[in-house]
Design a protein around this motif. Structure first.
Motif, PDB file in Angstrom:
ATOM      1  N   LEU A 165      28.396  38.290  72.674  1.00 20.31           N
ATOM      2  CA  LEU A 165      27.148  38.978  73.037  1.00 20.31           C
ATOM      3  C   LEU A 165      27.364  39.818  74.278  1.00 20.31           C
ATOM      4  O   LEU A 165      26.915  40.954  74.372  1.00 20.31           O
ATOM      5  N   GLN A 178      25.209  44.371  84.659  1.00 25.34           N
ATOM      6  CA  GLN A 178      24.100  44.725  83.765  1.00 25.34           C
ATOM      7  C   GLN A 178      24.062  43.812  82.542  1.00 25.34           C
ATOM      8  O   GLN A 178      23.003  43.385  82.111  1.00 25.34           O
ATOM      9  N   LYS A 182      20.913  41.706  81.498  1.00 23.86           N
ATOM     10  CA  LYS A 182      20.178  42.088  80.296  1.00 23.86           C
ATOM     11  C   LYS A 182      20.368  41.125  79.139  1.00 23.86           C
ATOM     12  O   LYS A 182      19.498  41.015  78.274  1.00 23.86           O
ATOM     13  N   VAL A 183      21.522  40.483  79.077  1.00 30.73           N
ATOM     14  CA  VAL A 183      21.803  39.658  77.910  1.00 30.73           C
ATOM     15  C   VAL A 183      21.944  38.171  78.250  1.00 30.73           C
ATOM     16  O   VAL A 183      21.277  37.326  77.653  1.00 30.73           O
ATOM     17  N   PRO A 186      18.480  36.425  80.211  1.00 33.00           N
ATOM     18  CA  PRO A 186      17.311  36.076  79.394  1.00 33.00           C
ATOM     19  C   PRO A 186      17.575  34.881  78.489  1.00 33.00           C
ATOM     20  O   PRO A 186      16.686  34.070  78.256  1.00 33.00           O
ATOM     21  N   LEU A 187      18.805  34.776  77.991  1.00 30.55           N
ATOM     22  CA  LEU A 187      19.120  33.678  77.090  1.00 30.55           C
ATOM     23  C   LEU A 187      19.270  32.363  77.851  1.00 30.55           C
ATOM     24  O   LEU A 187      19.012  31.295  77.319  1.00 30.55           O
ATOM     25  N   ASN A 266      21.348  31.478  68.871  1.00 30.35           N
ATOM     26  CA  ASN A 266      22.279  32.337  69.590  1.00 30.35           C
ATOM     27  C   ASN A 266      22.823  33.470  68.746  1.00 30.35           C
ATOM     28  O   ASN A 266      23.414  34.398  69.258  1.00 30.35           O
TER      29      ASN A 266
END
Lengths: 267, 348
Positions: A165, A178, A182-183, A186-187, A266
């Motif tokens: 990811l 970034q 961004k990835v 949040p997860l 996921n």
């Protein structure tokens, strides 16, 4: 009713009772006044329920200040634990470096020394640096207690987020930072929230370091420990009730995130 | 649009060599498949081109620009990952729009490009859903749409179909080919599945042990393998390799004999299972059938020629069965002669 369902319900009731009954007893003690504390058998809802004990308790000099200190210390501890623990966890999860296993062990090892042994040198040093009797000082010690868990929990959290990811984010125009924001973040957020709450609760409940390292700027636990040992029993119940409520409320407020942690897909 | 030049790329992990000085030219708009068994270095090569892995030495040029030292985001490419790597916390729309948002495209452009990519891959109905609600095939489409939405100069694909079931894979394969032909994007496609590589690619580079064994058009790779490995890896069932003694410029075994190149005393005759005729009553290789498998379009015979295991694709109505002994006649023009020691093709 089938046996299976019966067993299931029994299990549920037992678990609820495990948590609720002690809280209930403390609450009754806190709200039923001097006589109610010693009455037996306990009534389900005390006839003479009153806020008197609570009111008196709230008016004890310094309680509010101590409560405020507790909140400040716990909040700082939460902040430090996540800000330091999450990067450490990320490094453990994503990079392989020499001595990684040793480092992992070392993190846990920080909890191997009993606080009682560290108390005296800590006090001496804190006085020297000027951290003694400050909320920041207590918060730092609490962070030291919570940090190992924060680092290890968040490392397994980040390990659960597929590296692909992040790589996809890089390929589609993100810098490393970034991509993290961004990835990955949040997860990881629900898990990080749980880590933060854990740090908060550790700090809120800690009494020894807080009692040793402060004189006037006590946290609620440390303050109650000294004040309540000389108070009547129903005041102690009131104090106990006040100590429990924030932890319960806090966890209740963020339960959505705690549950969401398991629901995340996921891929 | 851009071509790619890979210039003596080398990659070592400690003492192990993953890639041994690989050089490769990919033309603008070409579809190249990197084909090989797992561990051959094909994925490592792709990741080096993407910038996800750093080469030990060598250069990567994309459209004349040396990108060897640049991070992935500055290489102007898109990638489709083996496990799709669709962001689970974003809707399909946001996933497809991700690359454009990172390029700071304006909202109308984003909307237009997302819709274009979505219609190419037929995922319009799912645009506001989250990936968790999609099937594997749909997620794969989202991953491809996300890559095409940025109109990349170069598209890299890492075994994109390997997680799909057989039927879906076949469907996605032909669809992918259509979509990519339309967009004319330079594509590098990593796969271990030789039918996928044959079906999709303009050229195939067969890799083995960190080197490129052969590079060429699919039909050339199939018909004229440069090495024993290529012949054995491409094609199912694989090519047969029959060792034959050589005397006076002719290889001979049993009742079969043919002129062969080279001057060594032994040579390997490489021949595809479908390129051997069963010569009833005539002389040829004495083939003893041990297993006969009817596969519908052919009858696959497994057996031995003088203790060497070979496979023959016979006509389904030939009626041969286990225990039969027949004479085989390899088609002379279809034979690939290979050196018995190096395994490399000799002669033309």
């Amino acid at each position: 009713m089938s046996t299976k369902r019966f067993l299931y319900l029994t299990g549920v009731v037992t678990l609820i009772a495990w948590i609720v009954v002690p809280i209930y007893l403390i609450a009754i003690g806190a709200f039923s006044g001097r006589a109610g504390v010693f009455r037996w058998p306990k009534s389900l809802w005390p006839a003479d329920a009153s806020l008197q004990a609570m009111q008196v308790f709230m008016q004890i000099e310094g309680v509010w200040n101590a409560a405020l200190n507790s909140v400040i210390v716990a909040a700082l501890c939460m902040l430090f634990s996540v800000l330091l623990g999450a990067p450490a966890g990320y490094a453990l999860a994503r990079f392989s470096f020499k001595g990684q296993t040793a480092y992992r062990l070392l993190i846990v090892l920080t909890r191997a020394f009993p606080l009682a042994i560290l108390a005296l040198p800590l006090t001496v040093n804190f006085i020297r640096i000027g951290l003694y009797d400050t909320t920041l000082g207590v918060a730092l010690v609490h962070t030291a207690l919570a940090l190992p868990f924060a680092a290890l929990v968040s490392s397994s959290l980040f390990m659960g987020i597929p590296r692909e990811l992040e790589e996809a984010a890089w390929v589609f125009g993100c810098s490393r930072f970034q991509a993290f924001v961004k990835v990955v973040l949040p997860l990881a957020l629900p898990g990080l929230a749980a880590t933060a709450i854990f740090a908060f609760v550790i700090s809120w409940n800690e009494v020894f370091a807080a009692a040793v390292l402060t004189v006037r700027e006590r946290t609620l636990t440390a303050y109650l420990l000294t004040v309540l040992s000389e108070s009547p029993l129903h005041f102690r119940f009131a104090g106990g009730f006040i100590l429990i409520v924030p932890s319960v409320l806090f966890i209740f407020a963020v339960r959505k995130y705690l549950f969401a942690m398991w629901g995340i897909a996921n891929r | 649009m851009a071509g790619i030049t890979i210039d003596r790329i080398k990659k070592t992990f400690g003492a192990a060599t993953a890639l041994a000085e690989i050089s490769l030219e990919i033309a603008d708009g070409e579809f190249l498949a990197l084909l090989g068994p797992s561990g051959c270095g094909k994925t490592t090569l792709l990741r080096i081109i993407a910038g996800l892995e750093t080469q030990t030495s060598g250069r990567v040029l994309i459209g004349e620009r040396d990108v060897s030292a640049l991070p992935p985001k500055e290489r102007g490419l898109a990638m489709v990952f083996q496990n799709y790597a669709v962001f689970p916390h974003m809707t399909v729309y946001e996933n497809v729009a991700f690359g454009l948002r990172m390029q700071k495209a304006d909202e109308t452009t984003i909307k237009r490009e997302v819709e274009r990519a979505a219609s190419l891959l037929h995922i319009e109905p799912y645009l506001d859903r989250y990936p968790a609600k999609l099937s594997g095939g749909q997620r794969q489409r989202v991953a491809v749409a996300r890559a095409l939405a940025v109109r990349p100069a170069v598209l890299l694909m890492d075994e994109p179909l390997s997680n799909l079931d057989a039927l879906l894979r076949l469907e996605m394969r032909s669809e992918l080919k259509g979509v990519l032909q339309q967009s004319g994007t330079t594509t590098i496609y990593v796969t271990h599945d030789q039918t996928e590589a044959m079906g999709l690619a303009d050229r195939i580079a067969v890799m083995h042990g960190g080197v490129i064994e052969q590079i060429g058009a699919p039909q050339t790779i199939y018909e004229r393998p440069a090495t024993k490995f290529v012949g054995g890896f491409v094609g199912s069932p694989p090519m047969n390799f029959i060792r034959m003694p050589v005397a006076g410029g002719r290889a001979a075994l049993g009742g079969f004999s043919a002129p062969c190149p080279g001057a060594k005393s032994e040579i390997i005759c490489g021949i595809r299972p479908e390129d051997m005729r069963i010569a009833l009553g005539r002389s040829g290789l004495d083939f003893k059938v041990s297993v006969a498998e009817p596969l519908g379009s052919t009858l696959l015979l497994t057996g031995k020629v003088q203790d060497q295991l070979i496979r023959v694709a016979a006509r389904p109505d030939s009626g041969l069965k286990a225990g039969d002994i027949v004479a085989l006649e390899p088609e002379a023009q279809r034979i690939v002669w290979l050196d018995s020691e190096t395994g490399r093709a000799v002669g033309a």
